[in-house]
Write an enzyme that holds these catalytic residues in place. Structure first.
Site, PDB file in Angstrom:
ATOM      1  N   LYS A  52      47.733  34.490  39.468  1.00  0.00           N
ATOM      2  CA  LYS A  52      47.936  35.940  39.508  1.00  0.00           C
ATOM      3  C   LYS A  52      48.393  36.363  40.902  1.00  0.00           C
ATOM      4  O   LYS A  52      49.325  37.157  41.060  1.00  0.00           O
ATOM      5  CB  LYS A  52      46.645  36.686  39.132  1.00  0.00           C
ATOM      6  CG  LYS A  52      46.354  36.669  37.645  1.00  0.00           C
ATOM      7  CD  LYS A  52      44.950  37.152  37.320  1.00  0.00           C
ATOM      8  CE  LYS A  52      44.697  36.983  35.812  1.00  0.00           C
ATOM      9  NZ  LYS A  52      43.314  37.260  35.420  1.00  0.00           N
ATOM     10  N   GLN A  96      37.798  39.277  37.325  1.00  0.00           N
ATOM     11  CA  GLN A  96      38.037  38.111  36.473  1.00  0.00           C
ATOM     12  C   GLN A  96      36.805  37.811  35.617  1.00  0.00           C
ATOM     13  O   GLN A  96      35.681  37.751  36.129  1.00  0.00           O
ATOM     14  CB  GLN A  96      38.408  36.905  37.354  1.00  0.00           C
ATOM     15  CG  GLN A  96      38.769  35.657  36.593  1.00  0.00           C
ATOM     16  CD  GLN A  96      40.067  35.770  35.796  1.00  0.00           C
ATOM     17  OE1 GLN A  96      40.942  36.569  36.124  1.00  0.00           O
ATOM     18  NE2 GLN A  96      40.187  34.984  34.757  1.00  0.00           N
ATOM     19  N   ASP A 119      43.499  45.839  33.285  1.00  0.00           N
ATOM     20  CA  ASP A 119      43.190  45.042  32.104  1.00  0.00           C
ATOM     21  C   ASP A 119      43.199  45.885  30.828  1.00  0.00           C
ATOM     22  O   ASP A 119      43.249  45.348  29.726  1.00  0.00           O
ATOM     23  CB  ASP A 119      41.773  44.442  32.237  1.00  0.00           C
ATOM     24  CG  ASP A 119      41.781  43.033  32.795  1.00  0.00           C
ATOM     25  OD1 ASP A 119      42.717  42.284  32.468  1.00  0.00           O
ATOM     26  OD2 ASP A 119      40.845  42.690  33.536  1.00  0.00           O
TER      27      ASP A 119
END
Ligand code: GUN
Length: 281
Positions: A52, A96, A119
């Protein structure tokens, strides 16, 4: 059979995003920023986060990774999120998953301000997506959606069967396909005849976490099959679709790896840029 090249489509998307970031920099004299919080030392999470960060830098975003040991207190993480919520240089925040057991996932998700929730996991974004309002869309289903549109730009009236009902994939995937006027069936472990459901489908999205579940005789020759699965088995990493069988039958199929995976990260960058743009209005 069309082998859907997620790596290539993701690289094209990153290229577009790179140009967009250049334009934003010229217009606002600043670039979107992504902050990722990584807790603990799970290897897959470390690999994801490294990828990422690398991709974010490649398209010109400001990127930061904050690491905590497995033993970090929940309060410390929540306070850091509050701080990032107020930080104008941070456009997007991602924590995460999975988290250590002593940290409440829902509390963490709900502490991220919805406007920086890249997200799309915050209940506000989930609700906005299901109501058809502007929202962050979870990266994996967004990536699947873009791949489906590459093969079939007009989804009007198509029958889509989603295998798996998770908040991460199945449910948001449903919303995206409904918006495109698909007729969507969500199936899961208690579905009576999964094969019969799949045989009805113009589009199958398999996101259930069962290695090679979807077989060759579950698909028609005009079916588009998207495989979200990443399963570790004795023969290596396989998806939720039996690739050897289905690739001989379907109209189009994503490989694992090299299908949905690269799109997920590209969509995270896209979401970060969208959050930045909305914050500038
Ligand atoms: N872990 C695995 N996939 C994801 C994802 O899409 N978002 C976050 N935050 N964690 C993950």
């Amino acid at each position: 059979m069309i082998l859907i090249d997620g790596k290539k489509v993701a690289a094209e998307l990153r290229e577009e995003l790179k140009h967009e970031v250049t334009g934003l920099k010229a217009k606002y004299n600043k670039v979107p920023g992504l902050t990722v919080i990584l807790i603990g030392d799970l290897t897959p999470s470390q690999i994801y986060v490294r990828n990422k960060e690398k991709s974010a830098n490649e398209v010109g975003l400001k990127s930061e990774v904050i690491k905590y040991p497995d033993s970090v207190e929940e309060k410390t993480v929540l306070e850091k999120i509050e701080e990032l919520n107020k930080d104008e240089t941070v456009s997007g925040i991602l924590v995460q998953l999975p988290l250590p057991k002593h940290i409440d996932k829902q509390k963490v998700i709900e502490t991220i301000i919805p406007s920086k929730d890249v997200d799309g996991f915050h209940p506000m974004n989930v609700g906005n997506l299901s109501s058809g309002y502007e929202s962050s869309v979870p990266c994996t289903p967004l990536g699947c959606y873009l791949l489906i549109k590459k093969v079939e730009p007009n989804l009007n009236g198509k029958k889509a069967v989603i295998v798996g009902r998770s908040n991460l994939n199945g449910k948001p995937m449903t919303q995206l396909l409904l918006k495109e006027n698909c007729t969507v069936t969500i199936t899961h472990s208690k579905t009576k005849d999964l094969k019969a459901e799949c045989l009805e489908a113009d589009i199958i999205v398999a996101a259930v976490g069962i290695p090679e579940l979807v077989k060759g005789d579950w698909v028609r020759k005009d079916t588009i099959v998207i495989d979200v699965g990443i399963n570790k088995t004795d023969k290596g990493i396989v998806g939720d679709v039996d690739f050897d069988e289905v690739s001989k039958k379907a109209k189009a199929l994503t490989p694992v790896p090299g299908g949905v995976g690269p799109m997920t990260i590209a969509c995270l960058l896209k979401n970060t840029i969208e959050c930045f743009k909305r914050s500038q209005i």
